[in-house]
Motif scaffolding. Structure first.
Motif, PDB file in Angstrom:
ATOM      1  N   THR A 212       0.850  -1.040   0.049  1.00  0.00           N
ATOM      2  CA  THR A 212      -0.024   0.040  -0.040  1.00  0.00           C
ATOM      3  C   THR A 212       0.935   1.193  -0.088  1.00  0.00           C
ATOM      4  N   GLY A 213       0.570   2.276  -0.631  1.00  0.00           N
ATOM      5  CA  GLY A 213       1.189   3.511  -0.862  1.00  0.00           C
ATOM      6  C   GLY A 213       1.243   3.804  -2.253  1.00  0.00           C
ATOM      7  N   THR A 214       0.507   5.302  -2.248  1.00  0.00           N
ATOM      8  CA  THR A 214      -0.082   5.688  -3.779  1.00  0.00           C
ATOM      9  C   THR A 214       1.185   6.129  -4.510  1.00  0.00           C
ATOM     10  N   GLY A 215       2.323   6.283  -3.706  1.00  0.00           N
ATOM     11  CA  GLY A 215       3.723   6.879  -4.523  1.00  0.00           C
ATOM     12  C   GLY A 215       4.459   5.940  -4.945  1.00  0.00           C
ATOM     13  N   VAL A 216       4.236   4.510  -4.724  1.00  0.00           N
ATOM     14  CA  VAL A 216       5.052   3.510  -5.301  1.00  0.00           C
ATOM     15  C   VAL A 216       4.836   3.535  -6.741  1.00  0.00           C
TER      16      VAL A 216
END
Length: 228
Positions: A212-216
């Motif tokens: 999870t993590g939109t910046g990956v």
């Protein structure tokens, strides 16, 4: 089946070096270190597994040639070794004996033993390839029979939580990219303080990976599949 009598050490093989391999090491599992526990008042005892330990693997060679120095230079030190009867894997090894130069110089067919002091695990060659992920997936390998310690690079910005078979670790700041090396339990470029949680490992069989993590933007995984 005819045995493939090839030896590769530090990316050079015996044919390139003018060396004949007579005998390769026997194929066997790594050696266990165990504790024998005696229980008072009970017949027999218990055996407790401790760890796998290094093995000495011997290769018998013949040499006939006019340039023994290159053999001497090649067969020293440490590095990856591949034995032809297990060509799908390498071992981290160190040569723990010396080839007697004086006997080779006689320029006759000379038989000698090379002893490779090998770390306990064989690393499958295809486990050194980088797998690029842009979404969660499942990784597995049919030959790997022991947990593996991957090299994982996460690209992007911000923070993320990474999950392998329900085991999670958190990256507090990716900073364009962060590389997690589970073998040495560290992050490259001084980013050890950016990881929270235990360093990841891959199980035998299926490994369900997600994050999870939109910046990956992507994740590179070198599985380093290994065998006993």
């Amino acid at each position: 089946m005819k045995e493939n009598k090839i030896l590769v050490f530090n990316n050079k093989n015996n044919l390139q070096m003018g060396l004949k391999v007579v005998k390769l090491p026997e194929i066997q599992d790594s050696t266990k270190s165990i504790n024998n526990i005696d229980i008072e008042g009970r017949d027999g005892g218990l055996t407790e597994f401790n760890k796998y330990i290094k093995d000495t693997k011997q290769v018998e060679c013949d040499f006939r040639g006019s340039n023994p120095d290159k053999i001497i230079r090649w067969l020293r030190g440490k590095g990856p070794v591949i034995f032809g009867n297990r060509p799908d894997r390498f071992y981290d090894a160190e040569i723990n004996n010396s080839v007697p130069l004086s006997q080779v110089i006689e320029n006759k067919l000379y038989n000698f033993i090379v002893q490779f002091d090998c770390q306990p695990f064989g690393y499958l060659l295809d486990g050194q390839e980088i797998i690029t992920l842009t979404n969660g997936t499942t990784l597995l390998h049919s030959k790997a029979d022991y947990k593996s310690l991957p090299l994982i690079t996460i690209y992007g910005t911000g923070s993320c939580t990474f999950n392998i078979n329900g085991r999670t670790f958190t990256i507090t700041e990716i900073g364009t990219s962060i590389t997690i090396d589970s073998d040495i339990e560290g992050c490259y470029n001084g980013k050890d303080n950016m990881i929270n949680g235990k360093y990841p490992y891959l199980d035998i069989g299926e490994n369900v990976i997600s994050w999870t993590g939109t910046g990956v933007t992507k994740v590179d995984v070198m599985p380093r599949w290994r065998c006993i």
